[in-house]
Design a protein around this motif. Structure first.
Motif, PDB file in Angstrom:
ATOM      1  N   LEU A 184       0.837  -1.203   0.000  1.00 41.11           N
ATOM      2  CA  LEU A 184       0.000   0.000   0.000  1.00 41.11           C
ATOM      3  C   LEU A 184       0.872   1.254   0.000  1.00 41.11           C
ATOM      4  CD1 LEU A 184      -2.770   1.349   0.252  1.00 41.11           C
ATOM      5  CD2 LEU A 184      -2.567   1.115   2.739  1.00 41.11           C
ATOM      6  N   GLN A 185       1.946   1.242   0.785  1.00 35.58           N
ATOM      7  CA  GLN A 185       2.862   2.378   0.815  1.00 35.58           C
ATOM      8  C   GLN A 185       3.484   2.630  -0.561  1.00 35.58           C
ATOM      9  OE1 GLN A 185       2.425   4.334   3.429  1.00 35.58           O
ATOM     10  NE2 GLN A 185       4.386   4.167   4.458  1.00 35.58           N
ATOM     11  N   LEU A 186       3.864   1.566  -1.240  1.00 37.88           N
ATOM     12  CA  LEU A 186       4.448   1.717  -2.576  1.00 37.88           C
ATOM     13  C   LEU A 186       3.456   2.360  -3.540  1.00 37.88           C
ATOM     14  CD1 LEU A 186       6.517  -1.527  -3.318  1.00 37.88           C
ATOM     15  CD2 LEU A 186       7.361   0.814  -3.075  1.00 37.88           C
ATOM     16  N   LEU A 187       2.191   1.952  -3.434  1.00 36.07           N
ATOM     17  CA  LEU A 187       1.160   2.507  -4.314  1.00 36.07           C
ATOM     18  C   LEU A 187       0.997   4.007  -4.080  1.00 36.07           C
ATOM     19  CD1 LEU A 187      -1.134   2.025  -6.360  1.00 36.07           C
ATOM     20  CD2 LEU A 187      -2.636   1.549  -4.416  1.00 36.07           C
ATOM     21  N   LEU A 188       0.950   4.424  -2.826  1.00 39.76           N
ATOM     22  CA  LEU A 188       0.762   5.832  -2.523  1.00 39.76           C
ATOM     23  C   LEU A 188       2.021   6.656  -2.818  1.00 39.76           C
ATOM     24  CD1 LEU A 188      -1.424   5.578   0.673  1.00 39.76           C
ATOM     25  CD2 LEU A 188      -2.113   6.317  -1.589  1.00 39.76           C
ATOM     26  N   ALA A 189       3.181   6.040  -2.708  1.00 37.26           N
ATOM     27  CA  ALA A 189       4.408   6.733  -3.111  1.00 37.26           C
ATOM     28  C   ALA A 189       4.357   7.050  -4.605  1.00 37.26           C
ATOM     29  CB  ALA A 189       5.624   5.867  -2.803  1.00 37.26           C
ATOM     30  N   GLY A 190       3.842   6.107  -5.391  1.00 37.42           N
ATOM     31  CA  GLY A 190       3.680   6.360  -6.822  1.00 37.42           C
ATOM     32  C   GLY A 190       2.711   7.493  -7.090  1.00 37.42           C
ATOM     33  N   GLY A 191       1.629   7.567  -6.301  1.00 33.19           N
ATOM     34  CA  GLY A 191       0.665   8.650  -6.446  1.00 33.19           C
ATOM     35  C   GLY A 191       1.275  10.003  -6.122  1.00 33.19           C
ATOM     36  N   ALA A 192       2.117  10.041  -5.088  1.00 32.44           N
ATOM     37  CA  ALA A 192       2.776  11.305  -4.718  1.00 32.44           C
ATOM     38  C   ALA A 192       3.737  11.764  -5.814  1.00 32.44           C
ATOM     39  CB  ALA A 192       3.527  11.123  -3.393  1.00 32.44           C
ATOM     40  N   LEU A 193       4.479  10.832  -6.411  1.00 32.03           N
ATOM     41  CA  LEU A 193       5.391  11.191  -7.499  1.00 32.03           C
ATOM     42  C   LEU A 193       4.620  11.711  -8.716  1.00 32.03           C
ATOM     43  CD1 LEU A 193       8.020   8.289  -7.379  1.00 32.03           C
ATOM     44  CD2 LEU A 193       8.429  10.716  -6.929  1.00 32.03           C
ATOM     45  N   ALA A 194       3.465  11.110  -8.975  1.00 26.69           N
ATOM     46  CA  ALA A 194       2.641  11.570 -10.099  1.00 26.69           C
ATOM     47  C   ALA A 194       2.165  13.006  -9.875  1.00 26.69           C
ATOM     48  CB  ALA A 194       1.445  10.635 -10.279  1.00 26.69           C
ATOM     49  N   GLU A 195       1.848  13.350  -8.608  1.00 20.93           N
ATOM     50  CA  GLU A 195       1.409  14.708  -8.297  1.00 20.93           C
ATOM     51  C   GLU A 195       2.556  15.706  -8.469  1.00 20.93           C
ATOM     52  OE1 GLU A 195      -0.937  17.963  -7.002  1.00 20.93           O
ATOM     53  OE2 GLU A 195      -1.373  16.004  -7.909  1.00 20.93           O
ATOM     54  N   VAL A 196       3.761  15.300  -8.124  1.00 23.96           N
ATOM     55  CA  VAL A 196       4.928  16.166  -8.317  1.00 23.96           C
ATOM     56  C   VAL A 196       5.122  16.462  -9.806  1.00 23.96           C
ATOM     57  CG1 VAL A 196       7.443  16.289  -8.162  1.00 23.96           C
ATOM     58  CG2 VAL A 196       6.129  15.443  -6.214  1.00 23.96           C
ATOM     59  N   VAL A 197       5.024  15.424 -10.620  1.00 26.16           N
ATOM     60  CA  VAL A 197       5.197  15.602 -12.066  1.00 26.16           C
ATOM     61  C   VAL A 197       4.106  16.514 -12.621  1.00 26.16           C
ATOM     62  CG1 VAL A 197       5.161  14.426 -14.296  1.00 26.16           C
ATOM     63  CG2 VAL A 197       6.392  13.402 -12.369  1.00 26.16           C
ATOM     64  N   ARG A 198       2.867  16.314 -12.171  1.00 31.33           N
ATOM     65  CA  ARG A 198       1.748  17.133 -12.670  1.00 31.33           C
ATOM     66  C   ARG A 198       1.964  18.606 -12.355  1.00 31.33           C
ATOM     67  NH1 ARG A 198      -2.918  19.587 -11.432  1.00 31.33           N
ATOM     68  NH2 ARG A 198      -2.639  19.330  -9.188  1.00 31.33           N
ATOM     69  N   ARG A 199       2.373  18.904 -11.121  1.00 33.08           N
ATOM     70  CA  ARG A 199       2.564  20.309 -10.745  1.00 33.08           C
ATOM     71  C   ARG A 199       3.828  20.902 -11.365  1.00 33.08           C
ATOM     72  NH1 ARG A 199      -0.803  22.574  -7.039  1.00 33.08           N
ATOM     73  NH2 ARG A 199      -2.260  21.143  -6.023  1.00 33.08           N
ATOM     74  N   ALA A 200       4.838  20.074 -11.632  1.00 33.11           N
ATOM     75  CA  ALA A 200       6.035  20.572 -12.303  1.00 33.11           C
ATOM     76  C   ALA A 200       5.696  21.011 -13.726  1.00 33.11           C
ATOM     77  CB  ALA A 200       7.114  19.494 -12.325  1.00 33.11           C
ATOM     78  N   VAL A 201       4.747  20.296 -14.345  1.00 36.48           N
ATOM     79  CA  VAL A 201       4.355  20.615 -15.719  1.00 36.48           C
ATOM     80  C   VAL A 201       3.350  21.766 -15.763  1.00 36.48           C
ATOM     81  CG1 VAL A 201       3.188  19.739 -17.787  1.00 36.48           C
ATOM     82  CG2 VAL A 201       4.850  18.303 -16.563  1.00 36.48           C
ATOM     83  N   SER A 202       2.343  21.702 -14.889  1.00 34.80           N
ATOM     84  CA  SER A 202       1.247  22.680 -14.956  1.00 34.80           C
ATOM     85  C   SER A 202       1.535  23.951 -14.160  1.00 34.80           C
ATOM     86  CB  SER A 202      -0.050  22.049 -14.444  1.00 34.80           C
ATOM     87  OG  SER A 202       0.081  21.671 -13.089  1.00 34.80           O
ATOM     88  N   GLY A 203       2.496  23.898 -13.236  1.00 38.70           N
ATOM     89  CA  GLY A 203       2.836  25.065 -12.446  1.00 38.70           C
ATOM     90  C   GLY A 203       2.156  25.110 -11.089  1.00 38.70           C
ATOM     91  N   SER A 204       2.727  25.812 -10.142  1.00 40.15           N
ATOM     92  CA  SER A 204       2.152  25.966  -8.799  1.00 40.15           C
ATOM     93  C   SER A 204       2.818  27.144  -8.102  1.00 40.15           C
ATOM     94  CB  SER A 204       2.360  24.694  -7.976  1.00 40.15           C
ATOM     95  OG  SER A 204       3.736  24.435  -7.784  1.00 40.15           O
ATOM     96  N   GLU A 205       2.130  27.685  -7.083  1.00 45.98           N
ATOM     97  CA  GLU A 205       2.670  28.781  -6.277  1.00 45.98           C
ATOM     98  C   GLU A 205       2.473  28.442  -4.797  1.00 45.98           C
ATOM     99  OE1 GLU A 205       1.028  32.533  -7.359  1.00 45.98           O
ATOM    100  OE2 GLU A 205       1.505  32.329  -9.493  1.00 45.98           O
ATOM    101  N   PRO A 206       3.357  27.614  -4.243  1.00 47.58           N
ATOM    102  CA  PRO A 206       3.188  27.175  -2.852  1.00 47.58           C
ATOM    103  C   PRO A 206       3.295  28.325  -1.851  1.00 47.58           C
ATOM    104  CG  PRO A 206       5.328  26.519  -3.708  1.00 47.58           C
ATOM    105  CD  PRO A 206       4.547  27.037  -4.869  1.00 47.58           C
ATOM    106  N   GLU A 207       2.503  28.225  -0.772  1.00 45.06           N
ATOM    107  CA  GLU A 207       2.504  29.209   0.310  1.00 45.06           C
ATOM    108  C   GLU A 207       3.471  28.745   1.405  1.00 45.06           C
ATOM    109  OE1 GLU A 207       0.925  32.044   0.611  1.00 45.06           O
ATOM    110  OE2 GLU A 207      -0.215  31.957  -1.268  1.00 45.06           O
ATOM    111  N   PRO A 208       4.637  29.363   1.520  1.00 41.27           N
ATOM    112  CA  PRO A 208       5.678  28.846   2.421  1.00 41.27           C
ATOM    113  C   PRO A 208       5.304  28.851   3.905  1.00 41.27           C
ATOM    114  CG  PRO A 208       6.285  31.013   1.567  1.00 41.27           C
ATOM    115  CD  PRO A 208       5.095  30.562   0.786  1.00 41.27           C
TER     116      PRO A 208
END
Length: 295
Positions: A184-208
């Motif tokens: 289960l941890q491996l599956l969710l780690a894959g989901g987190a990496l997919a979210e990183v890729v999505r935001r790297a492509v589409s852009g984001s403005e994180p609130e520090p």
């Protein structure tokens, strides 16, 4: 075998001695078998409890094991002759002595099992609440670090639920549950990496500031979890898995706090994307450690 009379008129044995069990009658089998309780003076820590469970795992006719470390007793719920089970206990060298055999009694939960279950329920509640809060915060703050950490919290919530299911089961059963939590941890780690890729492509403005503040709260929650389970960290595989996950969580929280500071200092989103990636890899690493666990 050398014996000597004790003050109560019984006998003290230098080896392993116990009263011979009476045969199991058909009506007793229908009523649920026997409950045989042993005093085990040499059992005084969780590692010895684990050895006992491993030695008895899969034994013919054994339906359940109840262990009370404080009282140093082992209770076996079984159908069929007691002698093979008694031999397995004696072979461990902990001085098992049969106290009583009763018919038709259900196996009790051990004090350790009850304690583990209470801790796991508390951990499940803490992680479930933090998952909801961190996910909502991560989406609002556009932070991949918080979102990855929230997914980690979701995995932990599931892990503690699976751990509750494993309490009181055999060492092999606990190991199967731990391995399921690792996948289960491996599956969710894959989901987190997919979210990183999505935001790297589409852009984001994180609130520090929001990133660091929420991560600080999550760190406090995870430190509380570690304190709660500290005395069970060397227990069954399910508790070892829980300890590994919570340790990784605390490290991830520190990473998000640092990333929030770097986002504020540099004015870029890359520290947030970097910590999101690092958390996903940390989760995957913990999962692989779990999958390598053996009973």
């Amino acid at each position: 075998m050398n014996t000597s009379a004790d003050s109560s008129g019984g006998c003290a044995c230098s080896g392993h001695c116990a009263a011979a069990p009476s045969p199991l009658l058909p009506d007793e089998a229908a009523a649920g078998g026997r409950r045989s309780t042993f005093r085990v003076p040499g059992m005084d820590c969780p590692s010895e409890e684990r050895l006992i469970r491993m030695a008895l795992d899969g034994a013919d006719g054994l339906h359940g094991i109840g262990i009370d470390l404080a009282a140093r007793t082992v209770t076996l719920h079984h159908v069929g002759p007691l002698a093979p089970l008694q031999t397995k206990l004696a072979a461990l060298g902990f001085g098992a002595e049969l106290l009583v055999t009763e018919s038709g009694a259900a196996p009790p939960d051990s004090a350790t099992d009850r304690d583990e279950a209470g801790v796991l329920r508390t951990l499940l509640a803490i992680n479930a609440a933090m998952f909801v809060f961190e996910l909502a915060s991560g989406l609002w703050a556009q932070s991949t670090g918080l979102i990855a950490d929230a997914l980690d919290m979701l995995a932990d919530t599931s892990v503690y639920g699976l751990g509750l299911y494993a309490v009181g089961r055999s060492a092999a059963g606990k190991l199967r549950v731990a391995h399921l939590s690792g996948w289960l941890q491996l599956l969710l780690a894959g989901g987190a990496l997919a979210e990183v890729v999505r935001r790297a492509v589409s852009g984001s403005e994180p609130e520090p500031l929001w990133m660091s503040g929420v991560a600080l709260l999550a760190l406090a929650a995870n430190l509380a979890c570690l304190l709660l389970m500290a005395r069970h960290r060397d227990g069954g595989a399910h508790m070892k898995a829980s300890w590994i996950f919570s340790t990784n969580d605390a490290l991830a929280n520190v990473g998000v706090i640092i990333a929030g500071g770097l986002v504020a200092a540099t004015g870029t989103r890359w520290p947030d994307l970097a910590i999101g990636t690092a958390i996903a890899l940390l989760v995957a690493s913990g999962a692989l450690r779990i999958l390598k666990l053996r009973a």
